[in-house]
Design a protein around this motif. Structure first.
Motif, PDB file in Angstrom:
ATOM      1  N   GLU A  87     -29.393 -38.474  -4.332  1.00  0.00           N
ATOM      2  CA  GLU A  87     -30.462 -38.962  -5.202  1.00  0.00           C
ATOM      3  C   GLU A  87     -29.923 -39.294  -6.597  1.00  0.00           C
ATOM      4  N   GLU A  88     -29.057 -38.404  -7.106  1.00  0.00           N
ATOM      5  CA  GLU A  88     -28.486 -38.667  -8.430  1.00  0.00           C
ATOM      6  C   GLU A  88     -27.522 -39.843  -8.388  1.00  0.00           C
ATOM      7  N   GLU A  89     -26.780 -39.966  -7.283  1.00  0.00           N
ATOM      8  CA  GLU A  89     -25.859 -41.095  -7.143  1.00  0.00           C
ATOM      9  C   GLU A  89     -26.621 -42.423  -7.183  1.00  0.00           C
ATOM     10  N   ALA A  90     -27.818 -42.432  -6.589  1.00  0.00           N
ATOM     11  CA  ALA A  90     -28.643 -43.650  -6.587  1.00  0.00           C
ATOM     12  C   ALA A  90     -29.052 -44.016  -8.015  1.00  0.00           C
ATOM     13  N   ASN A 158     -37.012 -41.532 -14.598  1.00  0.00           N
ATOM     14  CA  ASN A 158     -37.405 -40.121 -14.585  1.00  0.00           C
ATOM     15  C   ASN A 158     -36.261 -39.291 -14.001  1.00  0.00           C
ATOM     16  N   LEU A 159     -35.471 -38.684 -14.877  1.00  0.00           N
ATOM     17  CA  LEU A 159     -34.286 -37.944 -14.445  1.00  0.00           C
ATOM     18  C   LEU A 159     -34.522 -36.443 -14.561  1.00  0.00           C
ATOM     19  N   PRO A 160     -34.469 -35.725 -13.454  1.00  0.00           N
ATOM     20  CA  PRO A 160     -34.629 -34.268 -13.505  1.00  0.00           C
ATOM     21  C   PRO A 160     -33.534 -33.612 -14.345  1.00  0.00           C
ATOM     22  N   ASP A 161     -33.802 -32.409 -14.831  1.00  0.00           N
ATOM     23  CA  ASP A 161     -32.838 -31.690 -15.673  1.00  0.00           C
ATOM     24  C   ASP A 161     -31.499 -31.486 -14.979  1.00  0.00           C
ATOM     25  N   GLU A 162     -31.546 -31.304 -13.634  1.00  0.00           N
ATOM     26  CA  GLU A 162     -30.294 -31.011 -12.916  1.00  0.00           C
ATOM     27  C   GLU A 162     -29.404 -32.247 -12.747  1.00  0.00           C
ATOM     28  N   PHE A 163     -29.930 -33.432 -13.070  1.00  0.00           N
ATOM     29  CA  PHE A 163     -29.123 -34.653 -12.985  1.00  0.00           C
ATOM     30  C   PHE A 163     -28.287 -34.784 -14.273  1.00  0.00           C
ATOM     31  N   ALA A 164     -27.386 -33.820 -14.468  1.00  0.00           N
ATOM     32  CA  ALA A 164     -26.632 -33.748 -15.728  1.00  0.00           C
ATOM     33  C   ALA A 164     -25.778 -34.990 -15.976  1.00  0.00           C
ATOM     34  N   ASP A 165     -25.128 -35.483 -14.923  1.00  0.00           N
ATOM     35  CA  ASP A 165     -24.262 -36.659 -15.080  1.00  0.00           C
ATOM     36  C   ASP A 165     -25.075 -37.881 -15.492  1.00  0.00           C
TER      37      ASP A 165
END
Length: 207
Positions: A87-90, A158-165
Motif C-alpha cells: 500500500e505504501e509502495e503504491a 491521505n498517508l497513515p502515520d506508519e507510512f514513514a517513507d
C-alpha cells in the motif's frame, strides 16, 4: 582513503549480504549515506527506515565518512528495518511520478529565467522586448498554477502515520515546490519591472 571501496557484511534478520561501498562523490571517501543507499538497493528497506549498528554502536551521522565512524573493511553491519507495505509502495509511486513532473516543470522555469536574463542584458531588439516579456509572463503564470495544483494533489493524499517513507518524501516535495513558487515570484517581479521600464521609455519617447 579517497577512492577506496569498503567491503562489509550486512546482517538483516536471518539474512547476510556481502556489500561493497564506494564513494558517491568522485575523489571522496565512502560515507554513511553511501552505505545506506547500497543497503536500500540490496534489501529494499528505505534509508529513512534503516537502523544501522556497527560494533554495538548506532550509526546516524549520514554525511560522515565510514572511516570516521570506525567502519572498516570486513566489519559487520546490523540493519534493523522493514520494507514498505504494498500500500505504501503504491503511494510512493504516485509521489515519484509527481517528483518527475515537478523536475520537468523546474526545467521550463529555468528556460524562462534564461530568456529573461537575455532580455535584461539587451540581447533582444527593443521593439521585440514587450511582446517577448508578455509571453514569458504568461508562461510563468501557467507554471505557477501547475505548482499550486501539485501542492493540492499532495495535500489530498491521505498517508497513515506508519507510512514513514511516504511522509518523509511528501515533506521534501512540498518544500521543493515552495522553493520553486518563491522563484516564480522573483521571476514575475523581474518581468513586471522590465515591462514598466519599457513603458516608461516609450512614454518618454512619445513626449
Amino acid at each position: 582513503m579517497a577512492g577506496d571501496v569498503v567491503a562489509l557484511t550486512l546482517i538483516h534478520g536471518s539474512s547476510k549480504h556481502k556489500i561493497e561501498i564506494a564513494a558517491g562523490r568522485e575523489g571522496g571517501e565512502p560515507t554513511l549515506q553511501d552505505m545506506a543507499a547500497v543497503i536500500a538497493q540490496v534489501t529494499g528497506v528505505p534509508q529513512q527506515l534503516q537502523k544501522l549498528i556497527c560494533k554495538g554502536k548506532s550509526l546516524k551521522e549520514m554525511e560522515q565518512p565510514l572511516s570516521v565512524l570506525g567502519v572498516k573493511n570486513g566489519c559487520k553491519i546490523m540493519m534493523i528495518g522493514k520494507k514498505n507495505s504494498p500500500e505504501e509502495e503504491a503511494e510512493l509511486k504516485k509521489l515519484k511520478e509527481l517528483e518527475k513532473s515537478i523536475e520537468q516543470l523546474s526545467r521550463k522555469l529555468e528556460e524562462i529565467n534564461v530568456e529573461l536574463t537575455g532580455i535584461q542584458n539587451g540581447f533582444l531588439a527593443r521593439d521585440l522586448r514587450s511582446a517577448a516579456l508578455s509571453k514569458l509572463e504568461k508562461k510563468e503564470k501557467i507554471i505557477s498554477e501547475q505548482y499550486m495544483r501539485f501542492l493540492e494533489q499532495i495535500d489530498a493524499m491521505n498517508l497513515p502515520d506508519e507510512f514513514a517513507d511516504c511522509r518523509h518524501r511528501r515533506k521534501g516535495l512540498v518544500k521543493n515546490i515552495q522553493t520553486h513558487l518563491a522563484r516564480c515570484d522573483v521571476i514575475e517581479t523581474h518581468i513586471s519591472q522590465e515591462l514598466e521600464k519599457l513603458q516608461s521609455k516609450n512614454l518618454a519617447l512619445a513626449d
